[in-house]
Write a protein that holds these residues in place. Sequence first.
Motif: not given
Length: 275
Positions: A183-195
């Motif tokens: 399952l793909k996950l889209d990170g919402m927190d810039e600088g912490f999980n957006t990659n």
Amino acid sequence: MEKTSVVYRQRFKRRARRVARRVLPFMASLFMATPLASPVLNSKVKAASVETKLPSNQELQTAFYNQRTHKLYEEMALESQGLRFEVFEKALTGYLNLQTEGRLSNEKQLLTVVDFELPSTEKRLWVLDLAAKQVKFHTLVAHGHNSGEDVATTFSNQNESNMSSLGFYVTQDEYIGKHGRSLKLDGMDEGFNTNALERSVVMHGADYVSEDFIKQNGRLGRSLGCPALPMDQKDEIIEAVNGGTCLFLSGADQSYSSKYLNQDVAINALLSSNS
């Protein structure tokens, strides 16, 4: 613009009155339950010189939010299942913020929480059905190889770091990859999980996430940064949480911050749901 401002003020006043009606009885009960700090005689003397201060609208709203959050926490019996209140409160605040932005599915009121401050030998993933007020899943989950041994202590958003990334995610589509159903996950927190999408940080099953592996090695195996699940539960969990639900990975990182931890937005979301 003037008419819009008047309408906004009227809406704000109506909302403030609703909050007051809900919270003032709660505040009054707390006041009545508080023992007197000094003899009654002294209190009467001081009362004449002390001006009574009513709680502000902001204080009423905060009290209302705290009351609702604690009530939900208790109704779902989350303490008995090992989910700490402070982690749940953050997760719920982010969920309500993401919901307000229209980033979450309207069909699934699910919130998945992972507490990486717990060791990998403990069940530290919860899938919460907020509508039914039930815990759908409570199970093991692995962290990234370079985040730590038994406990995840270091996190990164960088490519090839092989670390877990903290913060809020929105689940995307399923696919079949090298780990099977994932399952793909889209990170919402810039600088912490957006990659996360670029790094292929996904939810998938792994043989090293099991009680047997713990018995043999004293801890779970580790991933390349993915929240890996037990093989016997991964299909059910992925099926449940796919397609626009909220995932929150919490950990001991003082540098972590998120615009989705805005309590004012969360309060307004709760007020709107009760209007």
